[in-house]
Design a protein around this motif. Structure first.
Motif, PDB file in Angstrom:
ATOM      1  N   VAL A 107       0.835  -1.204   0.000  1.00 44.09           N
ATOM      2  CA  VAL A 107       0.000   0.000   0.000  1.00 44.09           C
ATOM      3  C   VAL A 107       0.870   1.254   0.000  1.00 44.09           C
ATOM      4  N   ASN A 108       1.957   1.251   0.769  1.00 44.60           N
ATOM      5  CA  ASN A 108       2.874   2.390   0.776  1.00 44.60           C
ATOM      6  C   ASN A 108       3.541   2.577  -0.578  1.00 44.60           C
ATOM      7  N   THR A 109       3.910   1.494  -1.246  1.00 43.58           N
ATOM      8  CA  THR A 109       4.575   1.589  -2.545  1.00 43.58           C
ATOM      9  C   THR A 109       3.623   2.112  -3.611  1.00 43.58           C
ATOM     10  N   VAL A 110       2.396   1.603  -3.626  1.00 42.86           N
ATOM     11  CA  VAL A 110       1.404   2.099  -4.582  1.00 42.86           C
ATOM     12  C   VAL A 110       1.093   3.569  -4.325  1.00 42.86           C
ATOM     13  N   GLU A 111       1.153   3.979  -3.057  1.00 42.86           N
ATOM     14  CA  GLU A 111       0.813   5.356  -2.707  1.00 42.86           C
ATOM     15  C   GLU A 111       1.731   6.368  -3.395  1.00 42.86           C
ATOM     16  N   PHE A 112       2.967   5.979  -3.670  1.00 41.29           N
ATOM     17  CA  PHE A 112       3.869   6.891  -4.376  1.00 41.29           C
ATOM     18  C   PHE A 112       3.292   7.254  -5.739  1.00 41.29           C
ATOM     19  N   PHE A 113       2.851   6.249  -6.484  1.00 43.12           N
ATOM     20  CA  PHE A 113       2.294   6.504  -7.821  1.00 43.12           C
ATOM     21  C   PHE A 113       0.976   7.261  -7.723  1.00 43.12           C
ATOM     22  N   LEU A 114       0.178   6.939  -6.706  1.00 40.11           N
ATOM     23  CA  LEU A 114      -1.083   7.642  -6.502  1.00 40.11           C
ATOM     24  C   LEU A 114      -0.842   9.110  -6.184  1.00 40.11           C
ATOM     25  N   THR A 115       0.079   9.369  -5.250  1.00 32.84           N
ATOM     26  CA  THR A 115       0.370  10.746  -4.847  1.00 32.84           C
ATOM     27  C   THR A 115       0.906  11.564  -6.010  1.00 32.84           C
ATOM     28  N   MET A 116       1.770  10.962  -6.810  1.00 31.92           N
ATOM     29  CA  MET A 116       2.317  11.679  -7.956  1.00 31.92           C
ATOM     30  C   MET A 116       1.221  12.040  -8.955  1.00 31.92           C
ATOM     31  N   SER A 117       0.317  11.108  -9.216  1.00 26.22           N
ATOM     32  CA  SER A 117      -0.735  11.370 -10.196  1.00 26.22           C
ATOM     33  C   SER A 117      -1.685  12.466  -9.719  1.00 26.22           C
ATOM     34  N   ILE A 118      -1.976  12.490  -8.415  1.00 22.59           N
ATOM     35  CA  ILE A 118      -2.875  13.509  -7.873  1.00 22.59           C
ATOM     36  C   ILE A 118      -2.184  14.868  -7.818  1.00 22.59           C
ATOM     37  N   SER A 119      -0.869  14.874  -7.584  1.00 17.68           N
ATOM     38  CA  SER A 119      -0.154  16.119  -7.292  1.00 17.68           C
ATOM     39  C   SER A 119       0.372  16.849  -8.526  1.00 17.68           C
ATOM     40  N   ILE A 120       0.300  16.240  -9.694  1.00 21.77           N
ATOM     41  CA  ILE A 120       0.865  16.875 -10.893  1.00 21.77           C
ATOM     42  C   ILE A 120       0.239  18.252 -11.135  1.00 21.77           C
ATOM     43  N   ALA A 121      -1.092  18.316 -11.099  1.00 20.95           N
ATOM     44  CA  ALA A 121      -1.767  19.603 -11.322  1.00 20.95           C
ATOM     45  C   ALA A 121      -1.399  20.601 -10.228  1.00 20.95           C
ATOM     46  N   PHE A 122      -1.268  20.105  -9.000  1.00 19.95           N
ATOM     47  CA  PHE A 122      -0.908  20.970  -7.877  1.00 19.95           C
ATOM     48  C   PHE A 122       0.434  21.647  -8.116  1.00 19.95           C
ATOM     49  N   PHE A 123       1.427  20.883  -8.549  1.00 17.54           N
ATOM     50  CA  PHE A 123       2.756  21.439  -8.779  1.00 17.54           C
ATOM     51  C   PHE A 123       2.780  22.353 -10.001  1.00 17.54           C
ATOM     52  N   LEU A 124       1.984  22.034 -11.020  1.00 18.49           N
ATOM     53  CA  LEU A 124       1.945  22.883 -12.200  1.00 18.49           C
ATOM     54  C   LEU A 124       1.407  24.265 -11.859  1.00 18.49           C
ATOM     55  N   ASN A 125       0.508  24.322 -10.870  1.00 16.88           N
ATOM     56  CA  ASN A 125      -0.114  25.594 -10.513  1.00 16.88           C
ATOM     57  C   ASN A 125       0.749  26.424  -9.563  1.00 16.88           C
ATOM     58  N   ILE A 126       1.398  25.796  -8.592  1.00  9.77           N
ATOM     59  CA  ILE A 126       2.117  26.582  -7.587  1.00  9.77           C
ATOM     60  C   ILE A 126       3.631  26.449  -7.685  1.00  9.77           C
ATOM     61  N   GLY A 127       4.108  25.506  -8.509  1.00 14.62           N
ATOM     62  CA  GLY A 127       5.540  25.330  -8.673  1.00 14.62           C
ATOM     63  C   GLY A 127       6.210  24.985  -7.354  1.00 14.62           C
ATOM     64  N   TRP A 128       7.415  25.508  -7.154  1.00 13.97           N
ATOM     65  CA  TRP A 128       8.176  25.206  -5.943  1.00 13.97           C
ATOM     66  C   TRP A 128       7.856  26.159  -4.801  1.00 13.97           C
ATOM     67  N   LYS A 129       6.834  26.996  -4.979  1.00 16.58           N
ATOM     68  CA  LYS A 129       6.421  27.870  -3.884  1.00 16.58           C
ATOM     69  C   LYS A 129       5.879  27.076  -2.699  1.00 16.58           C
ATOM     70  N   ALA A 130       5.507  25.830  -2.952  1.00 15.22           N
ATOM     71  CA  ALA A 130       5.006  24.999  -1.854  1.00 15.22           C
ATOM     72  C   ALA A 130       6.101  24.674  -0.851  1.00 15.22           C
ATOM     73  N   PHE A 131       7.370  24.816  -1.274  1.00 13.59           N
ATOM     74  CA  PHE A 131       8.477  24.463  -0.396  1.00 13.59           C
ATOM     75  C   PHE A 131       8.790  25.609   0.571  1.00 13.59           C
ATOM     76  N   THR A 132       7.980  25.697   1.616  1.00  4.95           N
ATOM     77  CA  THR A 132       8.207  26.631   2.704  1.00  4.95           C
ATOM     78  C   THR A 132       9.118  25.968   3.736  1.00  4.95           C
TER      79      THR A 132
END
Length: 261
Positions: A183-208
């Motif tokens: 479940v932890n290993t699959v979660e990596f692929f799941l998290t990446m697929s969900i987060s692509i749009a998130f990173f495209l919108n905010i870029g590296w500004k999320a890195f506070t």
């Protein structure tokens, strides 16, 4: 990314360590038991005074990296059932992407109380079963629909992959150690697929500073959590999953009822 993290660490060395402790603790629990990273880290960040929006962004940004390290650690410790992985990863990613697309049209908060109540019942059952019944190994039959539902709920509700998928696979008789690792290993692929749009919108500004701390602590804890999952007895793992699931579900229910801000 590495340069951004190092710059943050150099500039805010004194401020970063509380967030690193949060990331370490949350990833230890998630890596060993297959759930609760988002709930634990978000709750502790809010307790430290991080605004809700910043806490959510920081947790998601850090999770895309910590899940990768966790996946590698579980693979190295041979905690992954590759047959179960293949049955779970595609439905999970499809569910996550579908959930991300329909999020704007569905009121996710409306169904949260029902999901939390269901997970509370599952948590209590796992605690009881770990103490009264020896875990019986069997090949889980309901995997694809479970991955689809878990991915969808994770995207629309901001969490739920681990609690939904791990707990239901354990009920079906899957090995606790290999369930958690897979479940932890699959979660990596799941998290990446969900987060692509998130990173495209905010870029590296999320890195506070908070995100950098979560990432540093999580990366350190990921190999330890995977090692614990390998060496802890199955009955103890099952009971621990039940306890964490019960506590996090109660937290969600009390928050929905207004007892927790």
């Amino acid at each position: 990314m590495i340069e951004s993290i190092l710059n943050l660490g150099a500039a805010h060395a004194d401020a970063i360590w509380p967030y690193a402790l949060v990331g370490f603790f949350a990833q230890m629990v998630d890596g060993a038991l297959g759930m609760a990273y988002g709930v634990i880290s978000s709750t502790l960040l809010l307790a430290l005074g991080v605004p809700p929006a910043a806490a959510s962004a920081g947790v998601h940004a850090a999770e895309t990296c910590t899940t990768g390290v966790s996946a590698i650690s579980h693979i190295l410790h041979r905690n992954v059932d590759w047959s179960l992985f293949r049955r779970l990863v595609i439905p999970g990613v499809i569910g996550g992407v579908l959930g991300a697309y329909v999020l704007s049209n569905i009121e996710g908060d409306a169904v949260k109380p029902f999901i939390q109540t269901y997970l509370l019942a599952i948590g209590l059952y796992l605690v009881w079963r770990s103490r009264h019944l020896p875990p019986k190994r069997s090949n889980p039959k309901i995997v694809g629909p479970l991955g689809l539902a878990g991915g969808f709920l994770d995207a629309t509700g901001g969490g739920g992959w681990g609690p939904v998928v791990t707990s239901n696979l354990l009920i079906q008789g899957s090995s606790p150690r290999h369930t958690i690792g897979t479940v932890n290993t699959v979660e990596f692929f799941l998290t990446m697929s969900i987060s692509i749009a998130f990173f495209l919108n905010i870029g590296w500004k999320a890195f506070t500073v908070a995100t950098a701390g979560l990432l540093i602590g999580g990366v350190i804890a990921a190999p330890i959590g995977a090692m614990l999952a390998r060496h802890i007895a199955p009955k103890v793992l099952m009971g621990s999953v039940g306890v964490i699931l019960t506590l996090t579900s109660l937290f969600g229910i009390f928050k929905w009822l207004g007892y927790i801000a």
